[in-house]
Enzyme design. Structure first.
Site: not given
Length: 548
Positions: A181, A328, A437, A442
Site C-alpha cells: 500500500t 488489497e 467532523k 460530518w
C-alpha cells in the site's frame, strides 16, 4: 470437471498462439519506439524464467523490481511468477528509507532495476538490504560503473535461458506478485496476489464493456507498473491480444500526447492528474494534435472532475471512465458505466451517475455497515463503512498485525465511507480518515472537491480538515487556479448554491500545486502536517501560494 489450475502461464499460452503477431511497443525517445510481437515476448519470458531458475531463484522467493513501464519490466510480470517465484514491484517514487523497508520486509533475494536507479540502489545497500544476493540491471550497452556486487546485465542473464523452457504446474493459490500500500498512514502493508486472483481479475476487466479491452485496442499503460501491477491492465491486454504501448523511461505529459498521436492509441489508463496534464499540454501547444483515435480514458485515484471529463469528450470524443479499487483487491472493486435503463434520464442525471464509484465488478461482493455494525440498505443515503470480499481480495497482510483490524469474518474493511444506491452504484463520500467532523456533523471532503473542480476557473482542488478551537475541525480548501482572476469570495458563493453554510471551507488557499502521493493521489496527510506546523502561512510558503 478437470482440475486445471488458473496460472499466469496459462494466459501466456493462449496469447502466444492466438495473438503471436500483435505488438508490444515501448517509447525510447521522441518519435522513437521499440516494437516486438507477443511471440517474441513469450520467447524472452521463457528465457528469463529459465535463466532465473539457473540463477538459483526458487519457488516462493521474492524478486524485486525498481523500474519504469517498458518491455523488459513487462517480461518480469510473467517470467518471475512463471517459475513459482513472487514478483515484488517496488514503488520507485518512495524515499530510499521507505524502499529499504519494503525490500527488507519482503526479504527480496534479487533486485531487477533500471540503469537510472543504480545510484538509489547503491544508497539502499549502504542502508542495509541483507537478503538481496544479486542485482540485475536492465538497459542497453555495457554496464556502467557501480559498487553493486554481484551485478549483471539483464540481457546477459537472459542469454543463459532457453526459449524452450517449460513452465511448471503448481497450485493456483501460489503467490505470483506482491505490492505494498502507498502508506498514507503508518508503514506500507504488503499484499500477496495469488495466480488465481490475478487471472480472475484480468478476466473480469476484460468483460467490462466501457473498458473494452479487446484485440482491436491499442492501449497505453500510463499507470506505473509498480502500482497494483499497473491496475492489472498489462495482464488484461495480453489476455485479449491488445496492442500494448508502454511509455518507457521518464515520460512527460507531452510524451503521452505524442504517443497517442503517433501510434493511434485507442485507450489509456492513469491518474486523474495525467488527464489534466495532457489537457493542459494540448491547450498550451502551438501544434494541432490529432488525438481522435483515443476513445477511452480511464482516470483513477479519485473521481475525475466534470471539467476534465467534458473537455476530453467535447474536444476529441474521448469517453472518460473511472473505477474504485485498492491494493488489497488486486486492485479493482467497482467500475463505472451507465446502465442502459438509466441512460435516458437526462444529461445532469447521467453525469451524476458517472461521478459515482461504479458497480461491483463480477465476483465482488460489497456491503455498507453502520456505526453499530449493522448492514445498511442500498438506498443511496445510508452512509457507513464499505466492506468487500471476492476471490481476488486479500485475506491477510504479509507478516503484519494490522490484518486483524481490517480482515474480519471473511470480509475486508476498505476504510472508505459512503453509500450504495438501489442500482448498486457505490457513492464514495470519503476515506474514513479524511472525513471532517465539524461541530459533531460530518462533512465530505470529496463532495467539496468535486464541486470545486467543476468551477471553470479551477484546475485542481483538495479539501482537508484543520483544527478549530470551537468546532474541533473545519474544512480548508487548497486550489490550483486555471484563471488568475479567481477570488475566495467567488468560490464561497459558488459552493453556497450546493452546500449548507457550515460545509463551506473557512479559507481557500490558492496554490501553484497540490502535493501528491507516490501514486498520484492528493496528499492530504502532508497538507495537514504542514498546516499543523505553521498554519496557512506555512502551506502558502511551501507550495508557492499567491493570494488573490
Amino acid at each position: 470437471m478437470m482440475d486445471e489450475q488458473l496460472l499466469l502461464s496459462g494466459l501466456l499460452w493462449r496469447t502466444e498462439r492466438l495473438f503471436h503477431d500483435k505488438k508490444i511497443i515501448t517509447r525510447l525517445g521522441p518519435g522513437e519506439y521499440h516494437s516486438y510481437t507477443y511471440a517474441d515476448y513469450a520467447k524472452r519470458v521463457r528465457k528469463l524464467a529459465g535463466a532465473l531458475t539457473e540463477f538459483g531463484v526458487r519457488p516462493g522467493e521474492r524478486v524485486g523490481t525498481i523500474a519504469w513501464n517498458h518491455y523488459r519490466h513487462f517480461e518480469t510480470y510473467f517470467g518471475v511468477p512463471g517459475i513459482g517465484a513472487v514478483l515484488h514491484t517496488i514503488n520507485m517514487r518512495l524515499f530510499p528509507e521507505q524502499q529499504a523497508y519494503l525490500i527488507n520486509h519482503a526479504e527480496d533475494s534479487v533486485l531487477i532495476i533500471d540503469e537510472d536507479q543504480i545510484p538509489v540502489v547503491e544508497q539502499l545497500v549502504d542502508m542495509g538490504i541483507p537478503t538481496v544476493r544479486a542485482f540485475i540491471v536492465m538497459g542497453d550497452g555495457p554496464l556502467p560503473e557501480t559498487s553493486l556486487d554481484p551485478v549483471y546485465r539483464y540481457e546477459d542473464v537472459l542469454a543463459r535461458g532457453s526459449e524452450d523452457f517449460e513452465f511448471p504446474e503448481f497450485d493456483e493459490h501460489t503467490a505470483s506478485a506482491m505490492c505494498y500500500t502507498s502508506a498514507t498512514t503508518g508503514d506500507p502493508k504488503g499484499v500477496l496476489y495469488s495466480h488465481r486472483a490475478m487471472v480472475l481479475q484480468a478476466m473480469c476487466l476484460a468483460m467490462h464493456d466501457k473498458l473494452n479491452m479487446s484485440e482491436s485496442q491499442v492501449w497505453l499503460e500510463v499507470a506505473p507498473m509498480f502500482h497494483c501491477n499497473g491496475w492489472n491492465i498489462p495482464h488484461t491486454a495480453l489476455l485479449q491480444g491488445a496492442t500494448l504501448v508502454l511509455p518507457g523511461i521518464h515520460p512527460s505529459d507531452g510524451d503521452y500526447v505524442e504517443m497517442v498521436a503517433d501510434l493511434g492509441v485507442t485507450g489509456m489508463n492513469g491518474a486523474v492528474t495525467i488527464g489534466t496534464m495532457m489537457r493542459d499540454f494540448v491547450r498550451a501547444s502551438d501544434r494541432q494534435w490529432d488525438l481522435s483515435s483515443l476513445k477511452t480514458m480511464w482516470l483513477g485515484g479519485q473521481a475525475p472532475s466534470r471539467a476534465i471529463t467534458e473537455w476530453w469528450e467535447q474536444t476529441y470524443g474521448t469517453h472518460v471512465v473511472q473505477g474504485y479499487g485498492m491494493t488489497e483487491c488486486t486492485p479493482q472493486i467497482c467500475f463505472n458505466f451507465t446502465k442502459s435503463t438509466l441512460a435516458d434520464q437526462g444529461e445532469e442525471a447521467v453525469y451524476a451517475l458517472r461521478q459515482k464509484g461504479g458497480q461491483p465488478i463480477p465476483l465482488m461482493k460489497i456491503k455498507v455497515l453502520g456505526e453499530e455494525g449493522q448492514e445498511l440498505p442500498w438506498d443511496g443515503t445510508s452512509v457507513g463503512d464499505f466492506w468487500v470480499r471476492s476471490p481476488f481480495t486479500a485475506s491477510e497482510y504479509y507478516h503484519d498485525e494490522r490484518t486483524k483490524e481490517n480482515m474480519v469474518g471473511g470480509w475486508f474493511r476498505t476504510g472508505d465511507v459512503g453509500a450504495i444506491d438501489e442500482h448498486g452504484y457505490v457513492i464514495i463520500k470519503d476515506r474514513s480518515k479524511d472525513l471532517i467532523k465539524s461541530g459533531g456533523e460530518w462533512i465530505s471532503s470529496i463532495d467539496l472537491e468535486n464541486a470545486l473542480m467543476a468551477h471553470p476557473k479551477v484546475r485542481e482542488a483538495t479539501v482537508v480538515s484543520v483544527p478549530h478551537e470551537k468546532w474541533l475541525e473545519r474544512p480548508l480548501a487548497c486550489v490550483v487556479p486555471s484563471d488568475d482572476s479567481i477570488t475566495e469570495e467567488e468560490l464561497r458563493e459558488y459552493l453556497m448554491g450546493s452546500f449548507a453554510k457550515w460545509w463551506i471551507p473557512d479559507a481557500f488557499l490558492f496554490v501553484s500545486q497540490v502535493p501528491k502521493t507516490s501514486v498520484g493521489k492528493y496528499n492530504k496527510k502532508e497538507i495537514r502536517a504542514i498546516y499543523g506546523a505553521g498554519g496557512a502561512d506555512e502551506v502558502r510558503a511551501r507550495f508557492g501560494l499567491t493570494v488573490a
